[in-house]
Design a protein around this motif. Structure first.
Motif, PDB file in Angstrom:
ATOM      1  N   THR A 157       0.886  -1.339  -0.036  1.00  0.00           N
ATOM      2  CA  THR A 157       0.038   0.040  -0.044  1.00  0.00           C
ATOM      3  C   THR A 157       0.781   1.206  -0.075  1.00  0.00           C
ATOM      4  N   TYR A 158       0.380   2.511  -0.078  1.00  0.00           N
ATOM      5  CA  TYR A 158       1.011   3.631  -0.131  1.00  0.00           C
ATOM      6  C   TYR A 158       1.340   3.856   1.254  1.00  0.00           C
ATOM      7  N   GLU A 159       0.896   3.515   2.313  1.00  0.00           N
ATOM      8  CA  GLU A 159       1.471   3.639   3.775  1.00  0.00           C
ATOM      9  C   GLU A 159       2.474   2.788   3.888  1.00  0.00           C
ATOM     10  N   HIS A 160       2.298   1.638   3.354  1.00  0.00           N
ATOM     11  CA  HIS A 160       3.663   0.638   3.486  1.00  0.00           C
ATOM     12  C   HIS A 160       4.859   1.422   2.713  1.00  0.00           C
ATOM     13  N   ARG A 161       4.828   1.951   1.588  1.00  0.00           N
ATOM     14  CA  ARG A 161       5.702   2.532   0.863  1.00  0.00           C
ATOM     15  C   ARG A 161       6.411   3.532   1.651  1.00  0.00           C
ATOM     16  N   VAL A 162       5.446   4.459   2.258  1.00  0.00           N
ATOM     17  CA  VAL A 162       5.818   5.601   3.045  1.00  0.00           C
ATOM     18  C   VAL A 162       6.757   5.159   4.123  1.00  0.00           C
ATOM     19  N   PHE A 163       6.144   4.138   4.527  1.00  0.00           N
ATOM     20  CA  PHE A 163       6.783   3.655   5.990  1.00  0.00           C
ATOM     21  C   PHE A 163       8.238   3.263   5.610  1.00  0.00           C
ATOM     22  N   MET A 164       8.298   2.218   4.462  1.00  0.00           N
ATOM     23  CA  MET A 164       9.407   1.600   4.108  1.00  0.00           C
ATOM     24  C   MET A 164      10.625   2.546   3.510  1.00  0.00           C
ATOM     25  N   GLU A 165       9.990   3.759   2.898  1.00  0.00           N
ATOM     26  CA  GLU A 165      10.839   4.568   2.526  1.00  0.00           C
ATOM     27  C   GLU A 165      11.868   5.364   3.629  1.00  0.00           C
ATOM     28  N   VAL A 166      10.898   5.735   4.559  1.00  0.00           N
ATOM     29  CA  VAL A 166      11.491   6.421   5.769  1.00  0.00           C
ATOM     30  C   VAL A 166      12.483   5.521   6.733  1.00  0.00           C
ATOM     31  N   ALA A 167      11.986   4.266   6.559  1.00  0.00           N
ATOM     32  CA  ALA A 167      12.790   3.275   7.302  1.00  0.00           C
ATOM     33  C   ALA A 167      14.046   3.010   6.549  1.00  0.00           C
ATOM     34  N   TYR A 168      14.165   3.176   5.261  1.00  0.00           N
ATOM     35  CA  TYR A 168      15.380   3.091   4.724  1.00  0.00           C
ATOM     36  C   TYR A 168      16.413   4.178   4.945  1.00  0.00           C
ATOM     37  N   ALA A 169      15.705   5.464   4.965  1.00  0.00           N
ATOM     38  CA  ALA A 169      16.520   6.807   5.279  1.00  0.00           C
ATOM     39  C   ALA A 169      17.062   6.594   6.738  1.00  0.00           C
ATOM     40  N   TYR A 170      16.259   6.139   7.629  1.00  0.00           N
ATOM     41  CA  TYR A 170      16.560   6.199   8.945  1.00  0.00           C
ATOM     42  C   TYR A 170      17.003   5.032   9.874  1.00  0.00           C
ATOM     43  N   GLN A 171      17.204   4.166   9.050  1.00  0.00           N
ATOM     44  CA  GLN A 171      17.478   2.715   9.635  1.00  0.00           C
ATOM     45  C   GLN A 171      18.590   2.735  10.544  1.00  0.00           C
TER      46      GLN A 171
END
Lengths: 914, 626
Positions: A157-171
């Protein structure tokens, strides 16, 4: 071959062939490959999205590629040969195949992005499938990391994508995990059924217990908002300069103001406490920077170098703005809240969960009302009952409510020792001067004042007298308060040199307390032995507005005695000075026109009448009652401080309502002149500020004259409930004086009278007598009488239900004891039968099974089982919230300060009320 | 020297008897005679001592609290000695200290004597001895008084004195008699043939070895019975217990006199089928016979009952020992047989019959103190135990002070603005009303048209119709504060752990089950008739207004919205005033625009003592407004 054309035209899709396959796959990063075999219907959409995603994924170092299996050289590739490979997307890393993704799940950019990022971060962002797994994960990071945990209705979903993108950046800074299983968010938020996603910050880093504290992300889930949220969380809420670094990380793009606190070694503690209070209250409404000015060169243009001090820099400001008022809890809060970008009131909501609950309540109440609609009866009745409950249980005492709401902010009581049975006597004994506040923790008035008391102690911190304020909690130390005969709470008892001086009888106000301590710390009366002393004493003083000087000759021994005694008894309120060897003779004559013995009341702030000479005999009581009124300004501003004393004089008031314009100044001058000439000694001429509709004075005036303009003059006879308003079209000394004269002579008709209101109870309490009667009725309907087995159970064989033995003696006494009357009905025979049966079969109810009631039959009136009562509780809670808008529109209005910026709604209600 | 052998008081007595016959003429005369130096005698003695009354405490033994030298037989007290409560409030802490007597001396708290939750009985004896000596109480030991009587009033004087003798031939007189002898005579039923085969609790061996391999029957089901069984059940074959009523577990009934968990080990072995067993039967129907050195319990059969029906009689097996633990009764032998002394009815028959002012119904100026007053609250409150009767003794003393010395019941008066505070404070700390719930209550007298109130603490609520005459305080509008359990909540066999056992809703406070405050407002004092007509089971007659404060898990009634707010509404109804607190600025606004002011503004603001909010509080109020 249209689709292949698309691919060829794409911007981000890499086309590869067998030859470059190996080097392409060799990198550590994830690679994505689609094997194109033929044109299938869904492919066009996919390719578009695939291309787009490729653009984003490149940023994460993930190339997306296509292999054209139709090309000869590629036909030999395994995947080109594999059946069904055209319906999948393949991923690789380190030359190895990772995972295949079904094409049908990759229908748009979001799904492609989220799936691939999820894959990329499979280890970093685990998918937890149960609460147990979540708690294990929390346990793993307890004390180490904070975790962003998301519930996603589905992967892709869109929300999943948002979460994953931010996760990638702030891991690097946070841990991330997600679930698609509602069970796994149990305990976080029970209301996810209708939402696509929810995100929580699990604060495991600071957590000692499990589950970690959590905070729900409340903003919309889009990339910029969530990214900003995570970024905000990635910086500490408080930054220390220079300890934590040379520059704070609070860039304007984070969208919050920065509050700077400046300190040096001696003031660090104060600043730290304040920051704690601020962070506790404001949460993430601002960033806080603590600057050690001894180690860091502050380059803020406006900073004046003082500590402790505070400054606020909003996002659109180049430089912080510093507070000018002296430091105190109140002033800092006031300054910061007024300056902050965001509406402080919103930020200030004491409980963030409120807004959430309201949302939830809407859901809940709509669903429950659906149910109710199906039930035909008693709907109105229960609504009535609910309404009644919220009426009774909604706080309408402002003091209580304010104290209750403020309870989460700790009071600053560091400098107010809490005395015990051991330390109370020693403190009182050891200290020259100490004020002890005796209070009860459940008394709203006590608790409202305790806060002010704490602040007063802070303001007195640098006085020579050390810790002059102490307290005794009378609920903890009921014995201490009992011995002191405390029956009023709060009581502030002033002890001087080990014994009681008096109970403080001034306003419960921090400034009054500070003033009292300062005055009491002085020698009183001060001995003015030289002319210099006298001259110095009569000079206006900024700190104390009223001083009294006594000038005597040596022979005035009785007058001196009376003066000293008055000085002593008023030594908590007024500073006295005395010269008793005739040196003041000249000054008395020249300055005040008095001969010895002479007592003069000096009022530094009274321009009309800066001093008053005592005209009567030097007798204590006469002197005191004279001082009582003479200490007031001759034309006072009507404030809470002076009004009660003025009122007691039982005189009419002429109240001028003034602003800063010239007409007002003119009226003020005219009235000053009238006062100076003492034209109306039996009228109190006073004034109030009326410069905006919100100001207190205007509110009073609008009651007297709804169509008012400023300046205005009203003549108010409070004791007779009469108000006269002057028509102020022409102001001159003559018109004003003439009008006042006419009013006093009864020549002017009354403009209006004061509001009549009986202050009887506003809301009736619960009528428990009625409740009990109602319940009793129900009970009798259900079971006529208690079964005998029940009585036997309780009282034993051979006893009646009051525990009396049923025997011949009992029957003999029956008539003498009316309470036992009913027992005559009980059947002795049955009881004996039971009794015998018990001896053989002591299992309950074996013979008389039908008369033994199950507990369930017995208590039908009891409200509900667990689930239902929980619901009740929630609904009740919700009603309380719903009421919030209405419940304070009551008869005691809150009258704010003139500086207040209230909303128009509350003003309106205030006007109505006043 | 030889002459001094004659005790001179004897001489004087003889002489004066003949001529004067006034109070002072009796050599052994006291205003107050207290019989018994147990906890209650010492407690009432303490209060008399504090007020410098002329009193003596007669004790037949040579120590204070001699009952506890022998009892409980197995030496473990069952009154809790909770040394920590988390509170520093000394009054509150007494709620959980069941052994201390009341005094001003903080060293006389039981926590300083024992660390045990259930201390050894010897500790109590030591404590009572210290209480006597440290406080200097006037105890006359080795004085066993007898022949208590009061001659008819017209005996050549208007003095109407109680007379008594001790075993040494000394004669004593006193104006008021306080009987604090406890309930110490073993109860031996005379209706059970063969009861002599049973050994009494008072004599039973406390050495388990004496029961090795024996079958034992215990008569009774109280704490003594279980204490005895607990002590020996590791040695016996089996223990059967028989009593006529069902076991009453203290945690089911909230009555401390019922079986306490500390003694109830046998319940486990019964319910886990380990041979021990308990059954219910009346003793009237049985007799005990001895055959072959074994004791048999036999059932009294009527002639027309077929014996074969009884072949499963539960007690058909023989016993080696039968132990009688049937409680104690009041010892009447101290009175002369001309002194009439009625006893209570029914189960209360072991107690002398007294009024709610603790006075004998037969003998004016004769009062009772301590466990022998338990008829007033038997099976309800704690009047039979130290932690209860220490308060009833104080109440008795207060009644005496007014009746005989014109000292009104202690009270304090405060402005009505302090009403809520005063009540909430008492609710959360008072021990007397907490222990003696339903018996002692705080009484608030509204005065001056509701502008002031006066509070009388721990007044016997059953005397409320006589409030003025028994305390010396005029009263008509009153509020009685009583602690109550929910009706029908507790009792043997009730599931007191049922899921709906507690409510949290202030509006359902009247169905609260646990101990919670109940306030009764009367717009005029109830009459005797009202008291008589009270619904059975109710403590007080129907009031003008009634308020229940909802039960609380912590028994802490200080929640602003759930406890204090509904209480305020009730009190406002009773007082007829708006009792809200008001900030000074609002008062000023109202003062300039209204004819009348809220009470708080009048009491505080207009007296120059208005309340100013700090900035932070002001913000809170503004938020309320917006």
């Amino acid at each position: 071959m249209q689709v292949w054309n698309y691919i060829q035209d794409s911007k981000h899709i890499v086309r590869i062939s067998k030859e470059v396959m190996e080097p392409f796959l060799s990198g550590e990063q994830v690679r994505v490959i689609y094997y194109y075999k033929k044109d299938i219907p869904r492919l066009r959409n996919f390719v578009k999205a695939y291309d787009k995603s490729g653009g984003y994924l490149n940023l994460y170092g993930v190339p997306v590629a296509v292999v054209n299996c139709i090309e000869e050289g590629n036909k030999v590739l395994d995947k080109c040969k594999a059946e069904g490979s055209e319906n999948r997307v393949y991923t690789y890393s380190n030359g190895h195949e990772l995972l295949e993704l079904e094409l049908e799940t990759m229908f748009d950019v979001n799904s492609i992005m989220s799936n691939i990022l999820q894959l990329l971060l499979l280890r970093e962002v685990p998918i937890l499938q149960s609460k147990t797994e979540r708690l294990e994960y929390e346990a793993k990071h307890k004390g180490a990391n904070n975790v962003f945990f998301a519930y996603q209705k589905a992967i892709g979903t869109y929300e999943h994508r948002v979460f994953m993108e931010v996760a990638y950046a702030y891991q690097e800074k946070f841990k991330f995990a997600l679930t698609t299983n509602l069970e796994a968010i149990d305990g976080l938020d029970s209301n996810m059924e209708s939402s696509n996603a929810g995100i929580w910050l699990l604060k495991c880093k600071a957590s000692k217990d499990l589950p970690c504290d959590n905070q729900k992300y409340l903003d919309t889930i889009d990339l910029s908002a969530f990214a900003r949220h995570v970024k905000r969380n990635s910086v500490p809420p408080v930054f220390n300069l220079p300890k934590d670094g040379k520059e704070h990380p609070y860039t304007p793009d984070l969208g919050l103001s920065v509050v700077y606190f400046y300190y040096r070694e001696t003031t660090e503690k104060l600043v730290r406490n304040m920051i704690k209070m601020m962070t506790d209250t404001l949460g993430q409404a601002a960033w806080f920077v603590a600057v050690d000015i001894e180690k860091y060169l502050v380059q803020h243009v406006n900073y004046n170098g003082e500590t402790p001090s505070v400054a606020v820099q909003n996002t659109d400001e180049r430089d912080p703005v510093q507070m000018e008022d002296p430091w105190s809890d109140d002033s800092v809060f006031e300054f910061v809240l007024d300056r902050l970008d965001k509406n402080p009131r919103q930020i200030f909501k004491p409980d963030d969960s409120h807004s959430e609950k309201t949302e939830m309540s809407e859901v809940e109440s709509s669903s429950s009302s659906d149910v109710e609609e199906n039930m035909e009866n008693s709907e109105d009745q229960s609504a009535d009952e609910e309404g009644r409950i919220s009426e009774v249980e909604s706080q309408d005492d402002h003091v209580a409510e304010a104290v209750f709401r403020a309870r989460k902010i700790d009071m600053d009581l560091e400098l107010v020792p809490a005395l015990t049975d051991k330390t109370f006597p020693t403190t009182v004994q050891d200290k020259n001067l100490v004020m002890v506040l005796f209070y009860l923790p459940f008394d709203h008035r006590s608790m409202a004042f305790l806060r002010a008391y704490g602040e007063a102690s802070r303001k007195l911190e640098n006085e020579t007298i050390k810790e002059p304020l102490a307290s005794v909690n009378c609920h903890d130390w009921t014995d201490v308060c009992g011995k002191e005969n405390i029956t009023l709470y709060p009581t502030i008892r002033i002890f001087k040199a080990g014994s009681v001086f008096k109970d403080y009888d001034g306003m419960l106000d921090l400034h009054e307390v500070v003033k009292t301590v300062k005055i009491m710390a002085k020698e009183n009366p001060q001995d003015l032995s030289t002319n210099d002393d006298i001259g110095h004493f009569i000079k206006p003083d900024t700190e104390v507005d009223v001083k009294i000087i006594g000038l005597f000759d040596k022979k005035h021994s009785s007058e001196i005695k009376a003066f000293k005694s008055v000085a002593k008894s008023l030594s908590d309120k007024i500073v006295f000075g005395i010269n008793s060897d005739g040196k003041g003779k000249e000054i008395g004559k020249s300055k005040f026109g008095c001969t010895l013995p002479c007592m003069v009341i000096l009022k530094a702030n009274d321009t009309i009448q800066p001093f008053t000479v005592y005209p009567a005999k030097f007798e204590e009581n006469l002197m005191k009652s004279f001082i009582y009124t003479a200490k007031l300004p001759s034309m006072p501003e009507l404030t809470v401080q002076v009004f009660p004393t003025l009122y007691q004089q039982n005189k009419p008031f002429a109240i001028a309502f003034l602003n800063e314009h010239s007409e007002s100044t003119k009226l003020r001058e005219i009235l000053s002149e009238i006062v100076k000439k003492q034209v109306f000694p039996d009228i109190i001429i006073a004034w109030m500020t009326c410069d905006s509709h919100q100001s207190f004075g205007c509110q009073v005036l609008s009651f007297y004259e709804p169509q008012f303009s400023t300046p205005a003059l009203s003549f108010v006879v409070l004791h007779e409930s009469k108000v006269f308003n002057m028509k102020v079209d022409t102001i001159s000394p003559e018109t004003v004086q003439g009008w006042i004269q006419d009013v006093s002579d009864g020549k002017i008709p009354v403009s209006r009278s004061l509001e009549k209101k009986e202050w009887t109870p506003k809301v009736e309490g619960y009528n428990f007598l009625e409740f009990i009667d109602r319940d009793e009725k129900r009970k009798t309907r259900i079971s006529r009488s208690k079964s005998e087995a029940d009585i036997m159970n309780r009282e034993g064989i051979g006893f009646d239900e009051n525990g009396n033995e049923v025997d011949s003696e009992y029957y003999e006494n029956l008539n003498t004891d009316s309470k036992e009357d009913e027992d005559a009905k009980l059947d002795q025979e049955t009881r004996m039968e039971l009794f015998k049966s018990r001896l053989y079969h002591h299992a309950e109810g074996r013979k008389h099974g039908e008369s033994v009631k199950t507990p369930k039959d017995e208590v039908p009136i009891m409200p509900v089982e667990g689930e239902e009562s929980e619901l009740d509780f929630m609904e009740h809670d919700i009603t309380g919230l719903d009421m919030e808008d209405h419940k304070y529109k009551d008869d005691i209005p809150y009258v704010p300060h003139s500086t207040d910026k209230s909303t128009s709604k509350s003003q309106k209600s205030k006007h109505e009320e006043l | 020297m030889y002459w001094s052998v004659f005790p001179w008081p004897y001489l004087v007595t003889t002489v004066v008897f003949v001529f004067h016959f006034t109070t002072s003429s009796f050599p052994h005369h006291h205003d107050y005679c207290v019989i018994g130096a147990g906890p209650s005698g010492l407690q009432i003695g303490y209060f008399l001592h504090q007020k410098h009354r002329d009193y003596v405490i007669f004790e037949r033994n040579n120590v204070s609290g001699s009952f506890y030298v022998q009892y409980p037989r197995h030496r473990k007290l069952i009154s809790i000695n909770k040394r920590h409560t988390g509170s520093t409030n000394k009054e509150f802490n007494l709620r959980h200290d069941w052994n201390s007597l009341l005094s001003h001396d903080e060293s006389l708290l039981f926590k300083h004597y024992s660390k045990e939750m259930f201390p050894h009985a010897d500790t109590l004896v030591k404590y009572l001895q210290d209480f006597t000596t440290k406080l200097g109480l006037n105890v006359q030991y080795n004085t066993e008084v007898r022949d208590i009587h009061r001659p008819p009033a017209n005996h050549s004087t208007d003095q109407n004195l109680y007379h008594m003798n001790d075993l040494n031939g000394n004669h004593y007189t006193c104006s008021k008699l306080i009987v604090a002898t406890g309930i110490a005579e073993p109860n031996v039923p005379d209706i059970v043939p063969g009861i002599d085969y049973a050994v009494g609790y008072e004599d039973v061996s406390i050495n388990p070895d004496d029961f090795e391999g024996q079958s034992v029957l215990v008569l009774g089901r109280g704490n003594a019975a279980f204490e005895t069984a607990d002590a020996i059940y590791g040695s016996t074959n089996l223990i059967h217990m028989v009593s006529r009523s069902r076991i009453r577990l203290a945690w089911e009934t909230h009555y401390v006199g019922d079986l306490r968990a500390v003694n109830n080990g046998l319940l486990d072995t019964y319910q886990l089928k380990s041979q021990d067993a308990i059954l219910e039967a009346g003793l009237e129907e049985i007799h005990i016979v001895k055959r072959n050195n074994k004791l048999y319990v036999e059932f009294d059969t009527d002639d027309d009952v077929d014996d074969t029906l009884l072949d499963n009689f539960a007690l058909r097996q023989p016993y080696d020992k039968i132990i009688r633990c049937l409680g104690f009764k009041f010892d009447q032998t101290i009175f002369k047989n001309t002194t009439k002394l009625s006893m209570g009815l029914g189960r209360r028959r072991k107690y002398p019959k007294i009024g709610y002012n603790y006075e004998s119904v037969d003998n004016p100026d004769m009062f009772f103190a301590g466990t022998n007053t338990h008829s007033l609250d038997f099976r309800k409150s704690a009047g039979g135990f130290i932690h209860g009767f220490r308060y009833t003794a104080r109440s008795l003393h207060n009644l005496l002070e007014w009746r005989y010395h014109q000292v009104p019941w202690p009270s304090h008066t405060a402005p009505i603005t302090q009403l809520i505070n005063t009540i909430i404070k008492r609710l959360n700390e008072a021990s007397g009303t907490y222990q003696m719930f339903g018996v002692l209550g705080d009484v608030i007298i509204l005065k001056n048209n509701g502008v002031e109130f006066e509070i009388l603490e721990e007044f016997p609520v059953n005397l409320i119709h006589k409030l003025s005459e028994t305390t010396g305080h005029d009263a008509s509008r009153i509020i009685v504060i009583n602690m109550e359990y929910g009706k029908g909540f507790s009792g043997p066999g009730k599931d007191i752990f049922r899921p709906d056992r507690a409510t949290q809703e202030p509006s359902d406070a009247h169905v609260s089950n646990f101990l919670h405050p109940v306030l009764y407002y009367y717009n005029r004092l109830p009459t005797e008739e009202d008291m008589r007509r009270a619904t059975p089971g109710d403590v007080l007659p129907r009031p003008t207004l009634l308020h229940h404060i909802v039960e609380d898990f912590l028994a802490l009634w200080d929640a602003p919205n759930s406890h204090i707010l509904p209480l305020r509404r009730f009190l406002e109804g009773a007082v007829g005033k708006d009792l809200r607190e008001v900030f000074a600025e609002i008062c000023l606004g109202l003062a300039l625009t209204h004819e009348a002011l809220p009470h708080s503004c009048k009491e505080h603001f207009m007296q120059g003592q208005g309340l100013m909010p700090t900035y932070y509080l002001r913000r809170q109020v503004e938020m309320i407004q917006s």
